[in-house]
Design an enzyme around this catalytic site. Structure first.
Site, PDB file in Angstrom:
ATOM      1  N   GLU A  18      48.843  44.674  42.828  1.00  0.00           N
ATOM      2  CA  GLU A  18      47.755  45.076  43.736  1.00  0.00           C
ATOM      3  C   GLU A  18      47.954  46.511  44.212  1.00  0.00           C
ATOM      4  O   GLU A  18      48.984  47.133  43.965  1.00  0.00           O
ATOM      5  CB  GLU A  18      47.751  44.157  44.974  1.00  0.00           C
ATOM      6  CG  GLU A  18      46.845  42.949  44.872  1.00  0.00           C
ATOM      7  CD  GLU A  18      45.383  43.320  45.157  1.00  0.00           C
ATOM      8  OE1 GLU A  18      45.081  44.504  45.349  1.00  0.00           O
ATOM      9  OE2 GLU A  18      44.554  42.410  45.169  1.00  0.00           O
ATOM     10  N   ARG A 106      48.713  36.383  55.888  1.00  0.00           N
ATOM     11  CA  ARG A 106      49.397  37.614  55.490  1.00  0.00           C
ATOM     12  C   ARG A 106      48.380  38.738  55.437  1.00  0.00           C
ATOM     13  O   ARG A 106      47.180  38.499  55.394  1.00  0.00           O
ATOM     14  CB  ARG A 106      50.034  37.469  54.105  1.00  0.00           C
ATOM     15  CG  ARG A 106      49.043  37.253  52.962  1.00  0.00           C
ATOM     16  CD  ARG A 106      49.684  37.555  51.615  1.00  0.00           C
ATOM     17  NE  ARG A 106      48.949  37.058  50.467  1.00  0.00           N
ATOM     18  CZ  ARG A 106      47.935  37.678  49.875  1.00  0.00           C
ATOM     19  NH1 ARG A 106      47.482  38.839  50.336  1.00  0.00           N
ATOM     20  NH2 ARG A 106      47.341  37.148  48.825  1.00  0.00           N
ATOM     21  N   ASN A 108      46.408  41.666  53.483  1.00  0.00           N
ATOM     22  CA  ASN A 108      45.903  41.906  52.138  1.00  0.00           C
ATOM     23  C   ASN A 108      45.619  43.408  52.034  1.00  0.00           C
ATOM     24  O   ASN A 108      46.470  44.201  52.399  1.00  0.00           O
ATOM     25  CB  ASN A 108      44.673  40.992  51.895  1.00  0.00           C
ATOM     26  CG  ASN A 108      44.400  40.787  50.418  1.00  0.00           C
ATOM     27  OD1 ASN A 108      45.331  40.655  49.635  1.00  0.00           O
ATOM     28  ND2 ASN A 108      43.143  40.735  50.037  1.00  0.00           N
ATOM     29  N   ASN A 154      39.282  42.410  51.832  1.00  0.00           N
ATOM     30  CA  ASN A 154      39.808  43.045  50.623  1.00  0.00           C
ATOM     31  C   ASN A 154      39.590  44.554  50.617  1.00  0.00           C
ATOM     32  O   ASN A 154      39.726  45.183  51.671  1.00  0.00           O
ATOM     33  CB  ASN A 154      39.242  42.309  49.397  1.00  0.00           C
ATOM     34  CG  ASN A 154      40.349  41.960  48.425  1.00  0.00           C
ATOM     35  OD1 ASN A 154      41.253  42.749  48.220  1.00  0.00           O
ATOM     36  ND2 ASN A 154      40.270  40.784  47.839  1.00  0.00           N
ATOM     37  N   ASP A 204      37.175  42.683  44.579  1.00  0.00           N
ATOM     38  CA  ASP A 204      38.547  42.744  45.101  1.00  0.00           C
ATOM     39  C   ASP A 204      38.788  44.169  45.591  1.00  0.00           C
ATOM     40  O   ASP A 204      38.098  44.623  46.505  1.00  0.00           O
ATOM     41  CB  ASP A 204      39.508  42.274  43.990  1.00  0.00           C
ATOM     42  CG  ASP A 204      40.873  41.898  44.521  1.00  0.00           C
ATOM     43  OD1 ASP A 204      41.357  42.583  45.438  1.00  0.00           O
ATOM     44  OD2 ASP A 204      41.465  40.936  44.023  1.00  0.00           O
TER      45      ASP A 204
HETATM   46  C1  BGC Z   1      44.151  38.543  47.152  1.00  0.00           C
HETATM   47  C2  BGC Z   1      44.258  37.264  46.394  1.00  0.00           C
HETATM   48  C3  BGC Z   1      42.873  36.720  46.075  1.00  0.00           C
HETATM   49  C4  BGC Z   1      42.065  37.785  45.408  1.00  0.00           C
HETATM   50  C5  BGC Z   1      40.651  37.331  45.179  1.00  0.00           C
HETATM   51  C6  BGC Z   1      43.317  39.515  46.387  1.00  0.00           C
HETATM   52  O1  BGC Z   1      43.186  40.702  47.088  1.00  0.00           O
HETATM   53  O2  BGC Z   1      45.436  39.088  47.373  1.00  0.00           O
HETATM   54  O3  BGC Z   1      45.016  36.318  47.103  1.00  0.00           O
HETATM   55  O4  BGC Z   1      42.950  35.572  45.252  1.00  0.00           O
HETATM   56  O5  BGC Z   1      42.048  38.969  46.163  1.00  0.00           O
HETATM   57  O6  BGC Z   1      39.805  38.375  44.922  1.00  0.00           O
HETATM   58 CA    CA Z   2      42.945  43.178  46.886  1.00  0.00          CA
END
Ligand code: BGC
Ligand code: CA
Length: 297
Positions: A18, A106, A108, A154, A204
């Site tokens: 990520e 947590r 992200n 996200n 995402d």
């Molecule tokens: C998260 C994941 C999630 C995914 C879905 C990511 O940013 O860390 O846990 O499944 O996004 O888009």
């Molecule tokens: Ca992400």
């Protein structure tokens, strides 16, 4: 609409790759392995990737003005120095604020605004709807919850004047547009900007380019899309894996788009069909990115 294919840039096997972030001071690409609890620092010219293992999961990193990284981790915000990142190692993340009290949650994704504040979203590890929140870390170390009720908070992309924040929620399938009070660092309004309900994927990580194009990694769809400012699709970057997680412009000219991917929730058959799931991919799409804003603390 154009289509191009991304090339393999770094063969890697993170648990959950990520958060790519170009660091022009050292010509390296930082990225994180959320579940694997590591911050990676990759030299694309030498092809050398160095991992710093942490004591907790790590959702996103941002550049610090003073060198090193601000970290949105499992339990809250921490800081790493530039020296921490040059060699492989292991460390306990020095914390600034422990804001994620529930062990079922947590951090992200996150991004700094033009005023040196680090905004990052938290989520329930099991993606419980509504549990996601956006927090703001100020340079003096104080924090504030600025938005609640998200599911998978996200990718974020800031306007240059800091009055508009685009924010993806993978749970809703929307990238929303938030109107921000730049002085107070608060959210004044929120409305849907662009939805992704025509694909098998969810939005995402996101980033914007120098021409106001918006790049969206579609987790589950195996592609990254560039949207024009009016929301129409300009370009699709195809990947040989289904789960891209984020993208960032990198390289000395900010003309390469680097894409992180994950093996998260892939079954054995899917893993066999996608031997490079988890690796980083790269393409040169013919447009340049913007320098990421830095944390002032
Ligand atoms: C998260 C994941 C999630 C995914 C879905 C990511 O940013 O860390 O846990 O499944 O996004 O888009
Ligand atoms: Ca992400």
């Amino acid at each position: 609409m154009r289509r191009i294919e991304a090339d393999l840039g770094l063969a890697a096997t993170p648990e959950h790759g990520e958060g790519p972030l170009w660091d022009d001071r050292i010509d390296r690409l930082h990225w994180v392995d959320i579940e694997g609890r590591a911050v990676h620092t990759f030299d694309p010219v030498a092809g050398v990737d160095v991992a710093l293992a942490l004591d907790q999961q790590v959702g996103a990193v941002a550049l610090r003005e003073s060198g090193g990284l601000a970290v949105a981790a499992e339990r809250g915000f921490g800081l790493l120095g530039a020296d921490d990142l040059v060699t492989a190692g292991r460390t306990t993340l020095p914390m600034v604020q422990e804001v994620v009290e529930d062990p079922g949650e947590r951090f992200n994704d996150g991004e700094c605004d033009p005023f040196g504040r680090f905004w990052a979203g938290s989520m329930a590890k099991d993606a419980t709807p509504g549990a996601g929140r956006v927090h703001r870390l100020d340079p003096d170390g104080s924090t504030e919850v600025v938005l609640a009720g998200l599911t998978i908070s996200n990718g974020m992309a800031w306007s240059d004047d800091g009055t508009t924040l685009l924010l993806a929620d993978s749970g809703s399938g929307w990238v929303d547009q938030l109107t921000i009070d730049p002085d107070a660092g608060t959210v004044l309004a929120r409305r849907p900007h662009v939805g992704f309900h025509d694909t098998p994927g969810v939005p995402d990580g996101i980033t914007s380019d120098a021409e106001d194009g918006l790049w969206v990694a579609l987790y589950g769809a195996g592609e990254v899309r560039r949207l024009r400012p009016d929301g129409t699709v300009d370009l699709v970057v195809d990947l040989p894996v289904t789960k891209p997680t984020s993208c960032a412009f990198a390289g000395p000219g900010l003309d390469q788009l680097w894409i992180t991917t994950t093996t998260e929730d892939l079954d054995d058959a899917e893993l066999r069909a996608q031997p490079h799931a988890g690796s980083l991919f790269v393409c040169e799409p013919g447009v340049v990115g913007r320098d990421p804003f830095r944390f002032a603390g």
